[in-house]
Design a protein around this motif. Structure first.
Motif, PDB file in Angstrom:
ATOM      1  N   THR A 135       0.842  -1.203   0.000  1.00 12.38           N
ATOM      2  CA  THR A 135       0.000   0.000   0.000  1.00 12.38           C
ATOM      3  C   THR A 135       0.871   1.245   0.000  1.00 12.38           C
ATOM      4  OG1 THR A 135      -1.904   1.041   1.090  1.00 12.38           O
ATOM      5  CG2 THR A 135      -0.212   0.128   2.532  1.00 12.38           C
ATOM      6  N   THR A 136       0.232   2.400  -0.042  1.00  9.45           N
ATOM      7  CA  THR A 136       0.948   3.679  -0.065  1.00  9.45           C
ATOM      8  C   THR A 136       0.917   4.344   1.319  1.00  9.45           C
ATOM      9  OG1 THR A 136       0.815   5.950  -0.895  1.00  9.45           O
ATOM     10  CG2 THR A 136      -1.202   4.679  -0.962  1.00  9.45           C
ATOM     11  N   PRO A 137       2.009   5.000   1.693  1.00  8.77           N
ATOM     12  CA  PRO A 137       1.977   5.773   2.949  1.00  8.77           C
ATOM     13  C   PRO A 137       1.474   7.194   2.703  1.00  8.77           C
ATOM     14  CG  PRO A 137       4.196   5.833   2.049  1.00  8.77           C
ATOM     15  CD  PRO A 137       3.361   5.025   1.072  1.00  8.77           C
ATOM     16  N   PHE A 138       1.309   7.583   1.418  1.00 10.99           N
ATOM     17  CA  PHE A 138       0.899   8.958   1.100  1.00 10.99           C
ATOM     18  C   PHE A 138      -0.619   8.987   0.955  1.00 10.99           C
ATOM     19  CE2 PHE A 138       0.397  12.698  -1.698  1.00 10.99           C
ATOM     20  CZ  PHE A 138       1.026  13.622  -0.895  1.00 10.99           C
ATOM     21  N   THR A 139      -1.283   8.989   2.096  1.00 13.15           N
ATOM     22  CA  THR A 139      -2.740   8.871   2.135  1.00 13.15           C
ATOM     23  C   THR A 139      -3.225   9.352   3.493  1.00 13.15           C
ATOM     24  OG1 THR A 139      -4.594   7.313   1.890  1.00 13.15           O
ATOM     25  CG2 THR A 139      -2.601   6.444   2.915  1.00 13.15           C
ATOM     26  N   PHE A 140      -4.539   9.404   3.655  1.00 14.03           N
ATOM     27  CA  PHE A 140      -5.125   9.691   4.966  1.00 14.03           C
ATOM     28  C   PHE A 140      -4.908   8.457   5.847  1.00 14.03           C
ATOM     29  CE2 PHE A 140      -9.132  10.558   7.552  1.00 14.03           C
ATOM     30  CZ  PHE A 140      -8.641  11.716   8.143  1.00 14.03           C
ATOM     31  N   ILE A 141      -4.779   8.679   7.131  1.00 10.20           N
ATOM     32  CA  ILE A 141      -4.428   7.590   8.054  1.00 10.20           C
ATOM     33  C   ILE A 141      -5.418   6.415   7.995  1.00 10.20           C
ATOM     34  CG2 ILE A 141      -5.634   8.653  10.018  1.00 10.20           C
ATOM     35  CD1 ILE A 141      -3.271   7.604  11.773  1.00 10.20           C
ATOM     36  N   THR A 173      -6.548   4.653   5.577  1.00 12.78           N
ATOM     37  CA  THR A 173      -6.154   3.528   4.709  1.00 12.78           C
ATOM     38  C   THR A 173      -5.284   2.545   5.489  1.00 12.78           C
ATOM     39  OG1 THR A 173      -5.956   5.221   2.971  1.00 12.78           O
ATOM     40  CG2 THR A 173      -5.264   2.984   2.405  1.00 12.78           C
ATOM     41  N   THR A 174      -4.264   3.079   6.127  1.00 10.32           N
ATOM     42  CA  THR A 174      -3.317   2.225   6.861  1.00 10.32           C
ATOM     43  C   THR A 174      -3.985   1.627   8.098  1.00 10.32           C
ATOM     44  OG1 THR A 174      -1.558   3.658   6.065  1.00 10.32           O
ATOM     45  CG2 THR A 174      -1.017   2.190   7.900  1.00 10.32           C
ATOM     46  N   ASN A 175      -4.760   2.446   8.794  1.00 15.72           N
ATOM     47  CA  ASN A 175      -5.448   1.928   9.986  1.00 15.72           C
ATOM     48  C   ASN A 175      -6.362   0.752   9.636  1.00 15.72           C
ATOM     49  OD1 ASN A 175      -4.270   3.813  11.623  1.00 15.72           O
ATOM     50  ND2 ASN A 175      -6.136   4.920  12.125  1.00 15.72           N
ATOM     51  N   ALA A 176      -7.046   0.844   8.515  1.00 17.21           N
ATOM     52  CA  ALA A 176      -7.972  -0.239   8.144  1.00 17.21           C
ATOM     53  C   ALA A 176      -7.199  -1.551   7.967  1.00 17.21           C
ATOM     54  CB  ALA A 176      -8.719   0.118   6.856  1.00 17.21           C
ATOM     55  N   ILE A 177      -6.047  -1.464   7.328  1.00 15.24           N
ATOM     56  CA  ILE A 177      -5.227  -2.663   7.099  1.00 15.24           C
ATOM     57  C   ILE A 177      -4.753  -3.233   8.433  1.00 15.24           C
ATOM     58  CG2 ILE A 177      -3.003  -3.424   6.133  1.00 15.24           C
ATOM     59  CD1 ILE A 177      -3.484  -1.236   3.895  1.00 15.24           C
ATOM     60  N   VAL A 178      -4.230  -2.366   9.278  1.00 13.30           N
ATOM     61  CA  VAL A 178      -3.663  -2.816  10.556  1.00 13.30           C
ATOM     62  C   VAL A 178      -4.767  -3.332  11.485  1.00 13.30           C
ATOM     63  CG1 VAL A 178      -2.402  -2.064  12.622  1.00 13.30           C
ATOM     64  CG2 VAL A 178      -1.664  -1.297  10.351  1.00 13.30           C
ATOM     65  N   ARG A 179      -5.903  -2.614  11.518  1.00 18.00           N
ATOM     66  CA  ARG A 179      -6.992  -3.026  12.416  1.00 18.00           C
ATOM     67  C   ARG A 179      -7.585  -4.372  12.010  1.00 18.00           C
ATOM     68  NH1 ARG A 179     -10.108   0.219  15.504  1.00 18.00           N
ATOM     69  NH2 ARG A 179     -11.996  -0.405  14.406  1.00 18.00           N
ATOM     70  N   SER A 208       3.060   6.048   7.588  1.00 16.14           N
ATOM     71  CA  SER A 208       4.073   5.170   8.190  1.00 16.14           C
ATOM     72  C   SER A 208       4.843   5.867   9.310  1.00 16.14           C
ATOM     73  CB  SER A 208       5.042   4.686   7.108  1.00 16.14           C
ATOM     74  OG  SER A 208       5.446   5.766   6.287  1.00 16.14           O
ATOM     75  N   ASP A 209       4.736   7.197   9.372  1.00 19.27           N
ATOM     76  CA  ASP A 209       5.455   7.953  10.415  1.00 19.27           C
ATOM     77  C   ASP A 209       4.586   8.261  11.632  1.00 19.27           C
ATOM     78  OD1 ASP A 209       7.967   8.083   9.277  1.00 19.27           O
ATOM     79  OD2 ASP A 209       7.558   9.936   8.179  1.00 19.27           O
ATOM     80  N   PHE A 210       3.311   7.900  11.615  1.00 21.87           N
ATOM     81  CA  PHE A 210       2.460   8.232  12.768  1.00 21.87           C
ATOM     82  C   PHE A 210       2.914   7.467  14.025  1.00 21.87           C
ATOM     83  CE2 PHE A 210      -0.759  10.006   9.822  1.00 21.87           C
ATOM     84  CZ  PHE A 210      -1.046  11.174  10.514  1.00 21.87           C
ATOM     85  N   ALA A 211       2.868   8.161  15.146  1.00 19.32           N
ATOM     86  CA  ALA A 211       3.344   7.583  16.414  1.00 19.32           C
ATOM     87  C   ALA A 211       2.591   6.308  16.775  1.00 19.32           C
ATOM     88  CB  ALA A 211       3.189   8.619  17.523  1.00 19.32           C
ATOM     89  N   CYS A 212       1.339   6.197  16.335  1.00 20.43           N
ATOM     90  CA  CYS A 212       0.544   5.024  16.733  1.00 20.43           C
ATOM     91  C   CYS A 212       1.160   3.722  16.221  1.00 20.43           C
ATOM     92  CB  CYS A 212      -0.899   5.159  16.252  1.00 20.43           C
ATOM     93  SG  CYS A 212      -1.076   5.369  14.479  1.00 20.43           S
ATOM     94  N   TYR A 213       2.044   3.809  15.217  1.00 19.35           N
ATOM     95  CA  TYR A 213       2.688   2.591  14.710  1.00 19.35           C
ATOM     96  C   TYR A 213       4.032   2.330  15.378  1.00 19.35           C
ATOM     97  CZ  TYR A 213      -1.075   2.760  11.407  1.00 19.35           C
ATOM     98  OH  TYR A 213      -2.328   2.797  10.858  1.00 19.35           O
ATOM     99  N   GLY A 214       4.363   3.162  16.351  1.00 20.95           N
ATOM    100  CA  GLY A 214       5.510   2.883  17.225  1.00 20.95           C
ATOM    101  C   GLY A 214       6.831   2.700  16.498  1.00 20.95           C
TER     102      GLY A 214
END
Ligand code: T4K
Length: 377
Positions: free
Chosen positions: A85-91, A93-99, A325-331
């Motif tokens: 996936t792309t990191p250049f998106t609203f959070i 997209t990534t949250n849905a994958i991780v959740r 990919s840089d958001f703190a929630c991903y540690g």
């Protein structure tokens, strides 16, 4: 300055008060307010027709629609848990994958339109890869043919995050026709909205049944539940707003085009400033107005421009900074230096105010402030 003179990055389009009241009037008779009511069913049919797809399954919002299609397509069930996936998106997209218990594998984006770079996808594929989740970011259409070829070669699902792309066409074909499914957001900030809302467009009768079950707690009949689903249903007041807004959508897009062209004509004259006109063959929905500032050439940074506009009560937004990919929630689990184009873009992009009723005088004023920032530094 009085509050009403604030210019925000966008402003929700709305039907007239009378039109919306007329649309919701019969709800006082039927008392059927949610759970696949008549307006929900009508909106679903009208959207499917507009997008030219067999199915447009509605949801409470785009984020939950994306989570739900990941579940319904059973990504991860066969032990393959990586999603490119792309990191250049609203959070979202990534949250849905991780959740949904999957691992995002971030691929860089293209310089010209900021969508996933297909030339960099194959190097990231491993035996654990199950899917690609590209984003038609700002309504810019991904390289759908190249992505389809890679997905076919490696037996991967493709779910487009088309949150920004409602109404976009590619050589006359609706943008929803690509991949296994496309998720659209119908949030109040979108070109077409139902206050909150989302949908999954696709061509599979089986997927449609599964989505409707996942969306309704996993219930498969009055006495059975086959999945551990949630409640992701769109209500009738939201559907009514969608029905009204759909009637005006084409007019909204035309007005947005006028605003965008005014911006582009002015801004692309400035050295070190890059705008993003629709690519050849794309019928745009003019969803966002991203501008990329190269500080070496422009003489000022994106942040300088953002601050100067804010000082004039104009509130642009840094969509999409930081990279997800840089958001703190991903540690710190991800290394954003591996996606250098996306990293640089995130530091240089600013999305300027854009909505159908933004006056051309205001556009000129915004462009003039931008131009002065460049000259001043
Ligand atoms: N994938 C992608 C690529 C997305 O961009 C999004 C959402 C999703 C998935 C998930 O879809 P949804 O679950 O949202 O359906 C906003 C939107 O809330 C969000 O939908 C959108 N992307 C994102 C890019 O922008 P914020 O946090 O920037 O919203 P906010 O409250 O700061 O509003 C921005 C501006 O919009 C305000 O300055 C004024 C205007 N506005 C806002 C609201 C709430 C209105 O004019 N009317 C309104 O009702 O996220």
């Amino acid at each position: 300055m009085p509050e009403q003179q604030k210019i925000l990055v966008t402003r929700s389009s709305m039907p007239s008060f009378e039109e919306y009241c007329e649309e919701i009037r019969d709800l006082w008779d039927t008392r059927w307010l949610t759970n696949s009511g008549a307006k929900h069913e009508r909106l679903k049919a009208e959207i499917a027709q507009y997008l030219n797809v067999p199915h447009a399954d509605l949801f409470v919002n785009g984020h939950n629609a994306l989570e739900c299609v990941i579940e319904a397509l059973e990504l991860g069930k066969d032990g393959r848990t990586e999603v490119i996936t792309t990191p250049f998106t609203f959070i979202s997209t990534t949250n849905a994958i991780v959740r949904k218990g999957l691992t995002p594998v971030f691929c860089d984006v293209k310089e010209n339109d900021y969508t996933l770079d297909p030339a960099k996808i194959e190097a990231l594929i491993t035996p654990k890869t199950c899917a690609i989740v590209p984003v038609h970011v700002y309504g810019n259409v991904c390289d759908v043919d190249a992505i389809a070829a890679i997905a076919k070669k490696y037996n991967l699902k493709v779910i487009y995050d088309a949150a920004h792309a409602f109404g976009v066409r590619v050589n006359g074909e609706g943008v929803a026709s690509f991949g296994d499914a496309s998720m659209f957001s119908l949030h109040a900030t979108k070109v077409f909205h139902s206050i909150e809302g989302g949908l999954v467009a696709h061509d599979s009768d089986e997927l449609s049944v599964r989505l409707s079950q996942w969306r309704n707690y996993g219930i498969t009949s009055t006495e059975t539940a086959d999945y551990v689903g949630g409640n992701l249903k769109m209500n009738e007041f939201a559907a009514a707003m969608g029905l009204c807004n759909l009637r005006h959508l084409e007019g909204e897009i035309v007005k947005r085009k006028v605003v965008c062209e005014r911006y582009w004509d002015a801004l692309e004259q400035l050295p070190g400033v890059k705008v993003c006109r629709p690519a050849e063959g794309i019928q745009s929905n003019y969803a966002y107005l991203p501008v990329v500032f190269d500080p070496q050439v422009f003489g000022a940074t994106r942040d300088d421009v953002c601050d100067a506009l804010a000082a004039n009560n104009i509130f642009a937004r840094k969509y999409f900074y930081p990279l997800t990919s840089d958001f703190a929630c991903y540690g710190g689990a991800f290394d954003s230096s591996l996606t250098p184009v996306a990293k640089r873009l995130a530091g240089q992009v600013l999305t300027l105010p854009l909505y159908a009723d933004l006056s051309l005088e205001d556009v000129d004023r915004i462009c003039s402030i931008v131009s002065q920032v460049g000259k001043a530094c």
